[in-house]
Scaffold this motif. Structure first.
Motif, PDB file in Angstrom:
ATOM      1  N   HIS A  21       1.733  12.249  10.184  1.00  0.00           N
ATOM      2  CA  HIS A  21       2.969  11.484  10.000  1.00  0.00           C
ATOM      3  C   HIS A  21       2.938  10.197  10.824  1.00  0.00           C
ATOM      4  CE1 HIS A  21       7.204  10.408   9.990  1.00  0.00           C
ATOM      5  NE2 HIS A  21       7.214  10.500  11.311  1.00  0.00           N
ATOM      6  N   TYR A  22       2.579  10.303  12.101  1.00  0.00           N
ATOM      7  CA  TYR A  22       2.561   9.123  12.965  1.00  0.00           C
ATOM      8  C   TYR A  22       1.478   8.129  12.536  1.00  0.00           C
ATOM      9  CZ  TYR A  22       5.726  11.548  16.170  1.00  0.00           C
ATOM     10  OH  TYR A  22       6.801  12.170  16.725  1.00  0.00           O
ATOM     11  N   LEU A  23       0.323   8.643  12.145  1.00  0.00           N
ATOM     12  CA  LEU A  23      -0.752   7.762  11.691  1.00  0.00           C
ATOM     13  C   LEU A  23      -0.358   7.033  10.414  1.00  0.00           C
ATOM     14  CD1 LEU A  23      -3.946   9.925  12.285  1.00  0.00           C
ATOM     15  CD2 LEU A  23      -3.453   7.712  13.316  1.00  0.00           C
ATOM     16  N   GLU A  24       0.285   7.744   9.515  1.00  0.00           N
ATOM     17  CA  GLU A  24       0.695   7.150   8.251  1.00  0.00           C
ATOM     18  C   GLU A  24       1.663   5.986   8.491  1.00  0.00           C
ATOM     19  OE1 GLU A  24       1.529   9.280   4.181  1.00  0.00           O
ATOM     20  OE2 GLU A  24       3.319   9.365   5.437  1.00  0.00           O
ATOM     21  N   GLU A  25       2.633   6.197   9.389  1.00  0.00           N
ATOM     22  CA  GLU A  25       3.587   5.137   9.715  1.00  0.00           C
ATOM     23  C   GLU A  25       2.872   3.898  10.234  1.00  0.00           C
ATOM     24  OE1 GLU A  25       6.393   6.683  12.498  1.00  0.00           O
ATOM     25  OE2 GLU A  25       7.801   7.318  10.932  1.00  0.00           O
ATOM     26  N   ARG A  26       1.912   4.120  11.136  1.00  0.00           N
ATOM     27  CA  ARG A  26       1.203   3.007  11.755  1.00  0.00           C
ATOM     28  C   ARG A  26       0.352   2.255  10.727  1.00  0.00           C
ATOM     29  NH1 ARG A  26       0.884  -0.785  15.746  1.00  0.00           N
ATOM     30  NH2 ARG A  26      -1.252  -1.487  15.856  1.00  0.00           N
ATOM     31  N   LEU A  27      -0.381   2.985   9.916  1.00  0.00           N
ATOM     32  CA  LEU A  27      -1.287   2.348   8.969  1.00  0.00           C
ATOM     33  C   LEU A  27      -0.529   1.617   7.856  1.00  0.00           C
ATOM     34  CD1 LEU A  27      -4.008   5.135   8.723  1.00  0.00           C
ATOM     35  CD2 LEU A  27      -4.216   2.930   9.872  1.00  0.00           C
ATOM     36  N   LEU A  28       0.652   2.076   7.523  1.00  0.00           N
ATOM     37  CA  LEU A  28       1.465   1.354   6.543  1.00  0.00           C
ATOM     38  C   LEU A  28       1.923   0.011   7.103  1.00  0.00           C
ATOM     39  CD1 LEU A  28       3.632   4.224   5.012  1.00  0.00           C
ATOM     40  CD2 LEU A  28       2.063   2.726   3.771  1.00  0.00           C
ATOM     41  N   LEU A  29       2.210  -0.004   8.425  1.00  0.00           N
ATOM     42  CA  LEU A  29       2.647  -1.246   9.054  1.00  0.00           C
ATOM     43  C   LEU A  29       1.495  -2.225   9.255  1.00  0.00           C
ATOM     44  CD1 LEU A  29       5.139   0.096  11.745  1.00  0.00           C
ATOM     45  CD2 LEU A  29       5.697  -1.359   9.791  1.00  0.00           C
ATOM     46  N   PHE A  30       0.341  -1.699   9.680  1.00  0.00           N
ATOM     47  CA  PHE A  30      -0.791  -2.561  10.022  1.00  0.00           C
ATOM     48  C   PHE A  30      -2.067  -2.044   9.354  1.00  0.00           C
ATOM     49  CE2 PHE A  30       2.046  -2.542  13.800  1.00  0.00           C
ATOM     50  CZ  PHE A  30       2.531  -3.835  13.667  1.00  0.00           C
ATOM     51  N   PRO A  31      -2.182  -2.186   8.043  1.00  0.00           N
ATOM     52  CA  PRO A  31      -3.335  -1.635   7.313  1.00  0.00           C
ATOM     53  C   PRO A  31      -4.658  -2.287   7.679  1.00  0.00           C
ATOM     54  CG  PRO A  31      -2.015  -3.034   5.885  1.00  0.00           C
ATOM     55  CD  PRO A  31      -1.219  -2.848   7.135  1.00  0.00           C
ATOM     56  N   MET A  53       0.854  -1.209   0.000  1.00  0.00           N
ATOM     57  CA  MET A  53       0.000   0.000   0.000  1.00  0.00           C
ATOM     58  C   MET A  53       0.882   1.249   0.000  1.00  0.00           C
ATOM     59  SD  MET A  53      -2.989   1.065   2.716  1.00  0.00           S
ATOM     60  CE  MET A  53      -4.001  -0.316   2.224  1.00  0.00           C
ATOM     61  N   THR A  54       0.616   2.178  -0.876  1.00  0.00           N
ATOM     62  CA  THR A  54       1.409   3.401  -0.963  1.00  0.00           C
ATOM     63  C   THR A  54       0.954   4.420   0.066  1.00  0.00           C
ATOM     64  OG1 THR A  54      -0.076   4.441  -2.546  1.00  0.00           O
ATOM     65  CG2 THR A  54       1.655   3.029  -3.443  1.00  0.00           C
ATOM     66  N   LYS A  55       1.855   5.378   0.347  1.00  0.00           N
ATOM     67  CA  LYS A  55       1.507   6.418   1.300  1.00  0.00           C
ATOM     68  C   LYS A  55       0.316   7.234   0.827  1.00  0.00           C
ATOM     69  CE  LYS A  55       6.004   7.055   3.494  1.00  0.00           C
ATOM     70  NZ  LYS A  55       7.043   8.035   3.856  1.00  0.00           N
ATOM     71  N   ALA A  56       0.193   7.399  -0.471  1.00  0.00           N
ATOM     72  CA  ALA A  56      -0.886   8.213  -1.022  1.00  0.00           C
ATOM     73  C   ALA A  56      -2.259   7.613  -0.740  1.00  0.00           C
ATOM     74  CB  ALA A  56      -0.684   8.385  -2.515  1.00  0.00           C
ATOM     75  N   SER A  57      -2.316   6.282  -0.593  1.00  0.00           N
ATOM     76  CA  SER A  57      -3.618   5.637  -0.434  1.00  0.00           C
ATOM     77  C   SER A  57      -3.860   5.065   0.954  1.00  0.00           C
ATOM     78  CB  SER A  57      -3.756   4.504  -1.456  1.00  0.00           C
ATOM     79  OG  SER A  57      -2.761   3.512  -1.230  1.00  0.00           O
ATOM     80  N   VAL A  58      -2.896   5.234   1.861  1.00  0.00           N
ATOM     81  CA  VAL A  58      -2.984   4.564   3.158  1.00  0.00           C
ATOM     82  C   VAL A  58      -4.202   5.013   3.972  1.00  0.00           C
ATOM     83  CG1 VAL A  58      -1.488   6.212   4.358  1.00  0.00           C
ATOM     84  CG2 VAL A  58      -1.654   3.870   5.180  1.00  0.00           C
ATOM     85  N   PHE A  59      -4.640   6.257   3.805  1.00  0.00           N
ATOM     86  CA  PHE A  59      -5.768   6.772   4.571  1.00  0.00           C
ATOM     87  C   PHE A  59      -7.114   6.571   3.865  1.00  0.00           C
ATOM     88  CE2 PHE A  59      -2.256   9.453   6.172  1.00  0.00           C
ATOM     89  CZ  PHE A  59      -2.411   9.246   7.538  1.00  0.00           C
ATOM     90  N   GLU A  60      -7.084   6.343   2.565  1.00  0.00           N
ATOM     91  CA  GLU A  60      -8.304   6.306   1.767  1.00  0.00           C
ATOM     92  C   GLU A  60      -9.277   5.245   2.288  1.00  0.00           C
ATOM     93  OE1 GLU A  60     -10.723   8.036  -0.714  1.00  0.00           O
ATOM     94  OE2 GLU A  60      -8.616   8.611  -0.656  1.00  0.00           O
ATOM     95  N   GLY A  61     -10.514   5.683   2.547  1.00  0.00           N
ATOM     96  CA  GLY A  61     -11.552   4.770   2.997  1.00  0.00           C
ATOM     97  C   GLY A  61     -11.554   4.469   4.480  1.00  0.00           C
ATOM     98  N   LYS A  62     -10.581   4.994   5.229  1.00  0.00           N
ATOM     99  CA  LYS A  62     -10.552   4.765   6.670  1.00  0.00           C
ATOM    100  C   LYS A  62     -11.613   5.625   7.355  1.00  0.00           C
ATOM    101  CE  LYS A  62      -6.956   2.001   6.563  1.00  0.00           C
ATOM    102  NZ  LYS A  62      -7.093   0.557   6.859  1.00  0.00           N
ATOM    103  N   LYS A  63     -12.009   5.166   8.532  1.00  0.00           N
ATOM    104  CA  LYS A  63     -13.018   5.891   9.316  1.00  0.00           C
ATOM    105  C   LYS A  63     -12.420   6.262  10.678  1.00  0.00           C
ATOM    106  CE  LYS A  63     -17.006   3.528   7.240  1.00  0.00           C
ATOM    107  NZ  LYS A  63     -16.230   2.604   6.379  1.00  0.00           N
TER     108      LYS A  63
END
Length: 447
Positions: free
Chosen positions: A115-125, A1-11
């Motif tokens: 920044h911190y959220l992105e790191e976490r979601l990349l590790l555990f999507p 998963m790329t950084k650009a899409s890591v947040f997409e669709g999250k709630k």
């Protein structure tokens, strides 16, 4: 998963405790997440991210923060839980030890939440069950907190909250806010005017100025609070400004005189008193006397006779004897103010108040608090009754109460009218009637 899409669709779900500044900052975090594709959860949905913005003004506030965290972790077991705010800054290890908390962000890191959220979601999507919970804590000593993080958001309300200042240099003996928020700092007038203009462009009609000690504005830019309100008053499209809370020694005659004749600043002030006894004010290291405070209230009323004045009061602080409380009660009863915000003193580790020998039993704190709350109810009721039958302008907004809309007059009287969707975020003229059923507002008819 790329950084650009890591947040997409999250709630995400947001929970805020404490002051209007916290609510403004939470709203800004929500806006940042929305911009990268995160939606706010709807009722019954599971969140991927929980943001808890905490308060630590009393031990009761700390307890409420822990309760809120436990509740959100239970409701959203797979979510990545971020705790920020004053409690997170003061006691990061304690917060990080709460089961289910993944990340604790102190005052300086709040602006880096993406920044911190992105790191976490990349590790555990896929959420918490996909890996270790983490339990990271990021808080720096308040002496190193230098950054002013801007915030101007409305959340789900009509009013915008504009953060103009952060931190405090006062170090009152009972207070931990300087340790939680750092030294006084602020944005520039130019940057704040730009944020107000953006709010106006988005349809905002009213802005509340927030901060920790907003009258101290200008420490980092060499400007003044008076210059700030003059500049904001010239912003086209903003019809109303309110000053959320300002120290009595910083509410200068020049500020009051400008507000009284201004285009958009409302006759509404929130002025911390803390005690109506001079001996207790000295113990608190407050920067005024009761005589000074009484003169300030009188000056407000002289310039703006219809002004709503809210006052903060702390009861049961160390050193407050029965006689000192009675002096305070009599002083407050004689003040021409509209409402009291009453707090029972809570012992805070590291504060100078702990060196004061006399302490007040919890039962006595409760008794004193109840007396002042009853006095507050009487003052609030009398202020509202004084305007029954009068005409007023009200900025209306949607209400959670079915069939009605609510809003506030210029001088902060809460008003209720029958619902009409086309009136949301509109300033209308009404005639004020009697109290509504639960006595939380005056009923009104549109003119």
């Amino acid at each position: 998963m790329t950084k650009a899409s890591v947040f997409e669709g999250k709630k995400a779900v947001y929970f805020t405790l404490g002051c209007k500044l916290n609510f403004a900052e939470t709203s800004t975090v929500g806006r940042l997440l929305k911009q990268v594709g995160v939606h706010t959860v709807k009722k019954g949905e599971q969140a991927d991210i929980c943001i808890v913005n905490t308060c630590s003004v009393t031990e009761v506030a700390d307890h409420k923060c822990r309760q809120a965290i436990h509740k959100l972790v239970k409701q959203h077991p797979r979510a990545f839980v971020v705790v920020t705010g004053c409690y997170a800054q003061l006691k990061p290890e304690q917060v990080a030890a709460i089961e289910g908390v993944d990340l604790v962000l102190g005052a300086e890191q709040k602006g880096q939440i993406l920044h911190y959220l992105e790191e976490r979601l990349l590790l555990f999507p896929e959420g918490r069950e996909a890996g270790d919970a983490g339990h990271e804590s990021h808080a720096v000593p308040t002496k190193d907190i230098r950054t002013f993080v801007p915030s101007c958001s409305c959340g789900d309300r009509t009013r915008y909250f504009l953060k103009v200042q952060d931190g405090c240099d006062y170090y009152c003996t009972y207070c931990t806010i300087p340790y939680a928020r750092g030294r006084s700092r602020n944005g520039s007038i130019a940057s704040l005017v730009a944020q107000a203009e953006k709010a106006a462009f988005e349809g905002g009609r009213e802005i509340v100025l927030t901060g920790v000690n907003i009258g101290d504005f200008g420490k980092t830019t060499g400007e003044s609070f008076l210059d700030l309100i003059k500049a904001l008053d010239r912003v086209e499209g903003i019809a109303r400004y309110r000053i959320s809370s300002i120290e009595p020694n910083l509410l200068t005659d020049e500020v009051l005189e400008y507000c009284a004749g201004s285009r958009a600043f409302m006759p509404h002030f929130h002025i911390p008193l803390q005690s109506g006894c001079d001996e207790v004010l000295k113990l608190m290291h407050r920067r005024y006397t009761t005589a000074f405070f009484a003169d300030k209230v009188a000056r407000v009323k002289e310039l703006m006779s219809d002004a709503f004045i809210g006052v903060d009061v702390i009861v049961g602080t160390r050193g407050e004897t029965e006689d000192f409380f009675e002096q305070a009660y009599d002083f407050i009863r004689a003040l021409d103010v509209s409402q009291l915000h009453v707090f029972s003193y809570s012992e805070r580790p590291g504060t100078m108040a702990l060196k004061i020998s006399h302490s007040v039993p919890s039962e006595e704190k409760h008794r004193r608090s109840q007396r002042l709350l009853e006095l507050s109810d009487a003052k609030w009721d009398a202020f509202y009754r004084n305007y029954i039958g009068e005409e007023a302008e009200v900025l209306l907004e949607k209400s959670r109460t079915k069939g009605v809309m609510h809003g506030f007059t210029n001088n902060y009287i809460r008003v209720e009218v029958p619902v009409s969707e086309d009136l949301d975020n509109q300033i209308v003229r009404v005639r004020l009637g009697d109290f509504n059923q639960d006595r939380s507002a005056l009923c009104a008819t549109l003119l």
